[in-house]
Design an enzyme around this catalytic site. Sequence first.
Site, PDB file in Angstrom:
ATOM      1  N   ASP A 122      46.827  46.481  35.477  1.00 18.02           N
ATOM      2  CA  ASP A 122      45.816  47.273  36.180  1.00 18.02           C
ATOM      3  C   ASP A 122      44.664  47.512  35.206  1.00 18.02           C
ATOM      4  O   ASP A 122      44.764  47.261  34.001  1.00 18.02           O
ATOM      5  CB  ASP A 122      46.409  48.584  36.712  1.00 18.02           C
ATOM      6  CG  ASP A 122      45.554  49.181  37.840  1.00 18.02           C
ATOM      7  OD1 ASP A 122      44.406  48.729  38.024  1.00 18.02           O
ATOM      8  OD2 ASP A 122      46.030  50.103  38.525  1.00 18.02           O
TER       9      ASP A 122
HETATM   10  C1  BGC Z   1      43.396  50.717  40.523  1.00 23.48           C
HETATM   11  C2  BGC Z   1      43.830  49.467  41.232  1.00 23.48           C
HETATM   12  C3  BGC Z   1      42.633  48.652  41.605  1.00 23.48           C
HETATM   13  C4  BGC Z   1      41.843  48.365  40.347  1.00 23.48           C
HETATM   14  C5  BGC Z   1      40.620  47.535  40.610  1.00 23.48           C
HETATM   15  C6  BGC Z   1      42.457  50.438  39.370  1.00 23.48           C
HETATM   16  O1  BGC Z   1      41.933  51.593  38.844  1.00 23.48           O
HETATM   17  O2  BGC Z   1      44.534  51.420  40.061  1.00 23.48           O
HETATM   18  O3  BGC Z   1      44.553  49.784  42.387  1.00 23.48           O
HETATM   19  O4  BGC Z   1      43.023  47.473  42.240  1.00 23.48           O
HETATM   20  O5  BGC Z   1      41.425  49.583  39.774  1.00 23.48           O
HETATM   21  O6  BGC Z   1      39.714  48.206  41.414  1.00 23.48           O
END
Ligand code: BGC
Length: 765
Positions: free
Chosen positions: A287
């Site tokens: 992530d």
């Molecule tokens: C979130 C994810 C997301 C990613 C990209 C992160 O902060 O936890 O769910 O896909 O950002 O936007």
Amino acid sequence: MKWIYSVSLAVTLAMQPAFADELFGQHPLTPEARDAFVTDLLKKMTLDEKIGQLRLITVGPVVTKEVIRDMIQHEQVGAIFNTVTRQDIRAMQDQVMQLSRLKIPLFFAYDVIHGQRTAFPIPLGLAASWDLDAVAQVGRISAYEAADDGLNMTWAPMVDVTREPRWGRVSEGFGEDTFLTSAMGRTLVESMQGKSPADRYSVMTSVKHFAAYGAVEGGREYNTVDMSPQRLFQDYLPPYKAALDAGSGGVMVALNSVNGVPATSDSWLLKDVLRDDWKFKGITISDHGAIKELINHGVASDPRDAVRVAIKSGVNMSMSDEYYSKYLPGLVKSGEVSEQEIDDATRHVLNVKYDMGLFNDPYSHLGPKGSDPVDTNAESRLHRSEARDVARKGIVLLKNRLETLPLKKSGTIALIGPLADSQLDMIGSWSAAAVAAQAVTLRQGMENAVAGKATLLYAKGANVTDNQGIKDFLNLYENAVQDESRSAQQMLDEAVATAQKADVLVVAVGEARGMAHEASSRSDITIPPSQLKLLDALKATGKPLVIVLMNGRPLALVKEHQQSDALLETWFSGTEGGNAIADVLFGDYNPSGKLPMSFPRSVGQIPIYYNHLNTGRPYNAQKPNKYTSHYYDAANGPLFPFGYGLSYTSFDVSPVKMSATTMPRNGKVTASVTVTNTGDRDGATVVQMYLRDQVASISRPVKELKGFKRIMLKAGESQTVSFPIDVEALTFWNARMQQVAESGKFSVMIGLDSAKTQNAEFTYL
Ligand code: BGC
């Protein structure tokens, strides 16, 4: 249907920059051909080129398009995130073809969570439809719109089971139940990936957040997760597994730790469970910024160490940081990371690119040059009628005293509330490339519905919140809450005066979309005080009061429930939300949604979920006893139970009929009920089947959802609904972490919500 486009894929490769001929061609989309191709390609790559493939970059103010161009030229990037137009994507893929040595195509990913250009209801609202056909339609249209924007991958579905309404991301998932969440996740993977993620209008999914992110302690964002292995395997892991069994090509690794180990450094989770047990062949992606967070977690000493830990634990691709490129070369040189480990990770990246069809045609989701839409936000690119239909299905009628609803399209209706005319809130959080200005507000929807028939008055009545700290928070990254030039009292006075002119009041209250989002945990899940004050003032007018809730999580609504004549949960219902809600308010659509999460009476009851254990001293409301499991200052049960939702008609459920009273080892039994529409309107409802293992080697939940069916019944019509029960429905993880189905008695409970059921039993031999 509109999503089936018979566009001929006349992608004339001659119109694109020259390819490295030996790389591109009509490669068969089979695992064998892919493995041979990737093995061959890996042999041609330098270590730096391989490491470059492991980097996923967010285009933004820091890493600008110019920086990306340089990275592409030097083979330092494998995929791009946050670029959503064909023009921009084409330009980058062109650079790969023109500037890089091996011309390995980039893939492009984005958070397509509930639609791309068209916003559908937030996932919690989709779950409330319990309608897998509708969810499949959302998946197909979202994939169509995303692929039409040139995207190859979505960061969805989010299948984090959660019993935590304080957590802002409940809005993004499918609620508290494992079975329902699994069904939703599986359906979205199948519908978004289609026959193959390489198809022109499919995208590859990346199920998230692996694992158990929904169980963060206290509902506080990014917090610790700690649970028994039984609970992890029984309740939290199955939805990820269901998405992977459906073929999801990607997995996004969670930010949280599970039992002390951050998921990003958890080789047990990412290798033993995911690869060895579940046989996952796709790609794992960290992530956003998670690798460096290993330092804060206290499992890595510095960024270099964090990279070592992450790659060795099985994180193939790093999202939005420079650490893999910066430190992996040195780590390989020193021998701390082997070249084989880099090859393994790179292989997974190349595999998904192959599966996306990018080695057959790097422009497969772009079409020929010159075909890019002139206006990316063109009205013609939206799927409004489908969005309206799905949004109606997710709306849940919580209360309807004396048939206050449906409203008549006559007389004078006052529409009041800070969410009644808000386009931004209507599309909800994670609304991808949807444009708020294209959303239909409730005010617009009601005007459309009553035009020329009834008078619709409007007053805002209050701000979503008057708390400056919360306003500042909501405005951090967007212009979410504007300061009113009028005082709170002036708005309230106007609302009361408007109400006094009306026959009935419709009041739209709840949360701003930013209140139910990533990093939007709340310690208090009531409607903000500014709006409660408005409700009090409107209640005092004595007019019939219809409360329309817009929110991204279960709220504590005890007083509002008492105040209202009718209570309608509409979530954040998307681009066509206003029309959809109006359809329900005026009876053009008979509500059929059911809650995918229990609604607590207060924060103090959390966690509250229907599939709890019985305890040794269960509370019995009919025979209260001090030394039983309960609160002395509040009821045990929720305000609205899981699976609950009313209709404008009424239904009767017959006693349960079992095909047999015993179920042979590994055999089957079938439980059936007859459901009758006993009212005078056609309507849909969701028949739910729950099981309980009465006596087992470990304590088992008082009920668990094991089947559901959405049915449509004409007034007076009956239908028999049957649920086959097989051994899979009886299995659980025992104290020794073996998956078993134990012989003995099982209760079968069938009803239209989790609380009121018809019951029978059978014996598993
Ligand atoms: C979130 C994810 C997301 C990613 C990209 C992160 O902060 O936890 O769910 O896909 O950002 O936007």
